[in-house]
Motif scaffolding. Structure first.
Motif, PDB file in Angstrom:
ATOM      1  N   ALA A   8      83.475  54.286 -22.838  1.00  0.00           N
ATOM      2  CA  ALA A   8      83.471  55.317 -21.795  1.00  0.00           C
ATOM      3  C   ALA A   8      84.624  55.102 -20.826  1.00  0.00           C
ATOM      4  O   ALA A   8      84.907  53.969 -20.420  1.00  0.00           O
ATOM      5  CB  ALA A   8      82.146  55.291 -21.044  1.00  0.00           C
ATOM      6  N   LYS A   9      85.275  56.187 -20.430  1.00  0.00           N
ATOM      7  CA  LYS A   9      86.398  56.117 -19.509  1.00  0.00           C
ATOM      8  C   LYS A   9      86.083  56.710 -18.134  1.00  0.00           C
ATOM      9  O   LYS A   9      86.839  56.494 -17.180  1.00  0.00           O
ATOM     10  CB  LYS A   9      87.597  56.858 -20.107  1.00  0.00           C
ATOM     11  CG  LYS A   9      88.228  56.174 -21.316  1.00  0.00           C
ATOM     12  CD  LYS A   9      88.966  54.922 -20.915  1.00  0.00           C
ATOM     13  CE  LYS A   9      89.811  54.367 -22.042  1.00  0.00           C
ATOM     14  NZ  LYS A   9      90.581  53.182 -21.626  1.00  0.00           N
ATOM     15  N   LEU A  10      84.996  57.487 -18.029  1.00  0.00           N
ATOM     16  CA  LEU A  10      84.688  58.182 -16.785  1.00  0.00           C
ATOM     17  C   LEU A  10      83.406  57.651 -16.165  1.00  0.00           C
ATOM     18  O   LEU A  10      82.428  57.375 -16.856  1.00  0.00           O
ATOM     19  CB  LEU A  10      84.557  59.683 -17.030  1.00  0.00           C
ATOM     20  CG  LEU A  10      85.804  60.401 -17.557  1.00  0.00           C
ATOM     21  CD1 LEU A  10      85.523  61.875 -17.733  1.00  0.00           C
ATOM     22  CD2 LEU A  10      86.979  60.190 -16.620  1.00  0.00           C
ATOM     23  N   LYS A  11      83.399  57.543 -14.837  1.00  0.00           N
ATOM     24  CA  LYS A  11      82.246  57.049 -14.091  1.00  0.00           C
ATOM     25  C   LYS A  11      81.207  58.150 -13.936  1.00  0.00           C
ATOM     26  O   LYS A  11      81.527  59.293 -13.628  1.00  0.00           O
ATOM     27  CB  LYS A  11      82.684  56.550 -12.715  1.00  0.00           C
ATOM     28  CG  LYS A  11      81.576  55.902 -11.891  1.00  0.00           C
ATOM     29  CD  LYS A  11      82.122  55.304 -10.620  1.00  0.00           C
ATOM     30  CE  LYS A  11      82.453  56.381  -9.617  1.00  0.00           C
ATOM     31  NZ  LYS A  11      81.233  57.058  -9.114  1.00  0.00           N
ATOM     32  N   ALA A  12      79.940  57.788 -14.146  1.00  0.00           N
ATOM     33  CA  ALA A  12      78.845  58.736 -13.951  1.00  0.00           C
ATOM     34  C   ALA A  12      78.521  58.846 -12.464  1.00  0.00           C
ATOM     35  O   ALA A  12      78.830  57.953 -11.669  1.00  0.00           O
ATOM     36  CB  ALA A  12      77.611  58.273 -14.726  1.00  0.00           C
ATOM     37  N   ASP A  13      77.881  59.949 -12.085  1.00  0.00           N
ATOM     38  CA  ASP A  13      77.563  60.178 -10.673  1.00  0.00           C
ATOM     39  C   ASP A  13      76.546  59.169 -10.151  1.00  0.00           C
ATOM     40  O   ASP A  13      76.536  58.860  -8.957  1.00  0.00           O
ATOM     41  CB  ASP A  13      77.035  61.605 -10.475  1.00  0.00           C
ATOM     42  CG  ASP A  13      78.091  62.650 -10.802  1.00  0.00           C
ATOM     43  OD1 ASP A  13      79.269  62.284 -10.949  1.00  0.00           O
ATOM     44  OD2 ASP A  13      77.730  63.838 -10.925  1.00  0.00           O
ATOM     45  N   ASN A  14      75.676  58.657 -11.025  1.00  0.00           N
ATOM     46  CA  ASN A  14      74.666  57.678 -10.598  1.00  0.00           C
ATOM     47  C   ASN A  14      75.099  56.245 -10.848  1.00  0.00           C
ATOM     48  O   ASN A  14      74.303  55.323 -10.746  1.00  0.00           O
ATOM     49  CB  ASN A  14      73.339  57.945 -11.315  1.00  0.00           C
ATOM     50  CG  ASN A  14      73.443  57.693 -12.822  1.00  0.00           C
ATOM     51  OD1 ASN A  14      74.523  57.790 -13.407  1.00  0.00           O
ATOM     52  ND2 ASN A  14      72.325  57.367 -13.449  1.00  0.00           N
ATOM     53  N   GLU A  15      76.388  56.074 -11.170  1.00  0.00           N
ATOM     54  CA  GLU A  15      76.913  54.760 -11.563  1.00  0.00           C
ATOM     55  C   GLU A  15      77.106  53.861 -10.354  1.00  0.00           C
ATOM     56  O   GLU A  15      77.511  54.313  -9.277  1.00  0.00           O
ATOM     57  CB  GLU A  15      78.268  54.947 -12.251  1.00  0.00           C
ATOM     58  CG  GLU A  15      78.729  53.769 -13.050  1.00  0.00           C
ATOM     59  CD  GLU A  15      78.532  54.018 -14.522  1.00  0.00           C
ATOM     60  OE1 GLU A  15      77.956  53.141 -15.179  1.00  0.00           O
ATOM     61  OE2 GLU A  15      78.940  55.079 -14.997  1.00  0.00           O
ATOM     62  N   ASP A  16      76.805  52.582 -10.518  1.00  0.00           N
ATOM     63  CA  ASP A  16      77.175  51.583  -9.522  1.00  0.00           C
ATOM     64  C   ASP A  16      78.689  51.391  -9.607  1.00  0.00           C
ATOM     65  O   ASP A  16      79.204  50.910 -10.616  1.00  0.00           O
ATOM     66  CB  ASP A  16      76.441  50.269  -9.802  1.00  0.00           C
ATOM     67  CG  ASP A  16      76.740  49.201  -8.757  1.00  0.00           C
ATOM     68  OD1 ASP A  16      77.905  48.757  -8.702  1.00  0.00           O
ATOM     69  OD2 ASP A  16      75.817  48.815  -8.019  1.00  0.00           O
ATOM     70  N   GLU A  17      79.405  51.796  -8.562  1.00  0.00           N
ATOM     71  CA  GLU A  17      80.869  51.809  -8.613  1.00  0.00           C
ATOM     72  C   GLU A  17      81.437  50.422  -8.877  1.00  0.00           C
ATOM     73  O   GLU A  17      82.407  50.262  -9.637  1.00  0.00           O
ATOM     74  CB  GLU A  17      81.426  52.367  -7.307  1.00  0.00           C
ATOM     75  CG  GLU A  17      82.942  52.546  -7.321  1.00  0.00           C
ATOM     76  CD  GLU A  17      83.455  53.294  -6.114  1.00  0.00           C
ATOM     77  OE1 GLU A  17      84.680  53.455  -6.011  1.00  0.00           O
ATOM     78  OE2 GLU A  17      82.631  53.717  -5.275  1.00  0.00           O
ATOM     79  N   LYS A  18      80.840  49.391  -8.283  1.00  0.00           N
ATOM     80  CA  LYS A  18      81.333  48.026  -8.460  1.00  0.00           C
ATOM     81  C   LYS A  18      81.189  47.588  -9.919  1.00  0.00           C
ATOM     82  O   LYS A  18      82.118  47.042 -10.512  1.00  0.00           O
ATOM     83  CB  LYS A  18      80.572  47.067  -7.545  1.00  0.00           C
ATOM     84  CG  LYS A  18      81.096  45.624  -7.571  1.00  0.00           C
ATOM     85  CD  LYS A  18      80.391  44.785  -6.520  1.00  0.00           C
ATOM     86  CE  LYS A  18      80.983  43.373  -6.436  1.00  0.00           C
ATOM     87  NZ  LYS A  18      80.757  42.608  -7.681  1.00  0.00           N
ATOM     88  N   LEU A  19      80.016  47.854 -10.516  1.00  0.00           N
ATOM     89  CA  LEU A  19      79.804  47.480 -11.910  1.00  0.00           C
ATOM     90  C   LEU A  19      80.755  48.226 -12.831  1.00  0.00           C
ATOM     91  O   LEU A  19      81.327  47.649 -13.761  1.00  0.00           O
ATOM     92  CB  LEU A  19      78.352  47.747 -12.317  1.00  0.00           C
ATOM     93  CG  LEU A  19      77.318  46.718 -11.871  1.00  0.00           C
ATOM     94  CD1 LEU A  19      75.917  47.208 -12.194  1.00  0.00           C
ATOM     95  CD2 LEU A  19      77.570  45.366 -12.523  1.00  0.00           C
ATOM     96  N   PHE A  20      80.931  49.534 -12.591  1.00  0.00           N
ATOM     97  CA  PHE A  20      81.819  50.328 -13.442  1.00  0.00           C
ATOM     98  C   PHE A  20      83.259  49.853 -13.334  1.00  0.00           C
ATOM     99  O   PHE A  20      83.981  49.806 -14.344  1.00  0.00           O
ATOM    100  CB  PHE A  20      81.727  51.810 -13.079  1.00  0.00           C
ATOM    101  CG  PHE A  20      82.555  52.695 -13.969  1.00  0.00           C
ATOM    102  CD1 PHE A  20      82.062  53.131 -15.186  1.00  0.00           C
ATOM    103  CD2 PHE A  20      83.841  53.071 -13.603  1.00  0.00           C
ATOM    104  CE1 PHE A  20      82.838  53.933 -16.028  1.00  0.00           C
ATOM    105  CE2 PHE A  20      84.615  53.874 -14.430  1.00  0.00           C
ATOM    106  CZ  PHE A  20      84.106  54.297 -15.644  1.00  0.00           C
TER     107      PHE A  20
END
Length: 369
Positions: free
Chosen positions: A302-314
């Motif tokens: 996956a290249k794109l961050k999900a809206d519910n994604e933990d930004e730090k983990l991603f």
């Protein structure tokens, strides 16, 4: 008189030069600040809501159960019950084997290639190994060498028409190949099925979009699931993928969970003597990275961050999305304990082990259920 004139005007000249330098530096700083502001405020896929959510199959990043250096390794080329196989840079006749177990040694298999063929494909080849066959694809010639793992005297050379191919698989029947190959007249890449016994060729009818750019704007990953016999093509620059069978008949159209349905890739064309040369017109806007398939499951970087994604983990870990091949249904995702900035060159899955070929190391990951 000349000497006194020089003394009078030198300070004035120095003042003018100093002001010019300050003015030039001010303009350069202003230009830099304008560019920085434009970059900061410009729409970016992972600085804004992307319109989708992820469900994680395991709460923590999955650690590597084994690693080997990626030095001199070209590709992951196959696996059997206990070993994974890797091709060697510029050595089509050699394959490295390892189990990834702690303290495991690596062995080298020698493929009985003719020296002329080995030399001709040494810079441009990929290899596939399964329980029955070893196949070397010389995609620039274009020629395919296929041999039995138990009897090297049983081998074939399949010569194809002009136009190289970028991806291919030997099907489980051991007699047919599926290739994504350049069609000279269409100036694009199409899927074909080649028969090793009689050299017959079946060309797709409507599987691929034609942009006549050599296949660049529709670039992606071709996967083959030996359990179901299905092939899937996943686009790099949009969220689309489709599944087809060995007769080149479309089974389904699907999409990854992100919302980018339109290709995010621009092509620039120019003439090089009598040939048309295609290059990307700007930075690649990849939606999906590399993919692999096994046991009716499709694994996509996956290249794109999900809206519910933990930004730090991603931002710190590679992300893999999983889909069911036969239906296209999204099944969930994994974080991998591999830095997000690491360049991933290839994915390969066998059962519950995912192997990730990165620029520095090759990681074996135990998938959680």
């Amino acid at each position: 008189m000349a000497g006194s004139t020089y003394v009078i005007f030198l300070p004035y000249y120095q003042t003018i030069m100093r002001k010019s330098i300050y003015t030039l530096l001010s303009l350069l700083v202003a230009a830099f600040l304008i560019i920085a502001v434009l970059v900061w405020i410009a729409p970016a896929p992972n600085k804004q809501a992307n319109g989708f959510n992820r469900y994680y199959l395991h709460p923590l990043p999955l650690p590597a159960i084994g690693t080997i250096p990626a030095t001199n390794i070209l590709d992951i080329v196959g696996a059997d019950d206990s070993l994974f196989y890797f091709s060697i840079v510029q050595q089509p006749s050699g394959v490295i084997a390892t189990s990834f177990h702690p303290g495991a040694q690596t062995d080298t298999l020698n493929i009985p290639l003719q020296a002329s063929f080995s030399n001709a494909v040494s810079a441009y080849f990929f290899t596939q190994v399964n329980n029955r066959h070893i196949t070397v694809f010389g995609y620039n010639l274009p020629v395919i060498y296929n041999t039995s793992r138990t009897d090297s005297s049983l081998h074939t050379f399949t010569n194809l028409s002009a136009g190289g191919f970028s991806q291919g698989y030997l099907l489980r029947d051991g007699k047919h190949f599926i290739l994504r190959k350049l069609n000279i007249s269409e100036k694009d890449q199409l899927f074909i099925r080649a028969n090793t016994e009689n050299d017959s060729i079946l060309t797709e009818n409507g599987l691929s979009e034609l942009h006549r750019d050599g296949g660049m704007s529709t670039d992606g990953t071709l996967t083959y699931d030996r359990q179901t016999g299905l092939l899937t093509y996943i686009h790099f620059y949009s969220n689309r993928f489709f599944t087809f069978d060995s007769s080149l008949q479309r089974i389904s159209n699907s999409h990854t969970i992100d919302t980018f349905t339109v290709s995010r890739f621009e092509v620039a064309a120019n003439k090089d003597e009598n040939k048309q040369v295609y290059t990307n017109a700007g930075p690649d806007q990849m939606v999906n990275g590399f993919s692999c398939a096994d046991n009716n499951k499709l694994y996509v970087q996956a290249k794109l961050k999900a809206d519910n994604e933990d930004e730090k983990l991603f931002n710190e870990h590679c992300v893999i999305d999983v889909y069911e091949i036969s239906s296209g249904k999204y099944l969930g995702s994994y974080y991998l304990d591999i830095p997000a900035h690491t360049k991933v060159n290839q994915l390969f899955v066998q059962g519950d082990k995912l192997v990730v070929h990165c620029a520095d190391n090759i990681y074996a990951i135990q998938l959680a259920h």
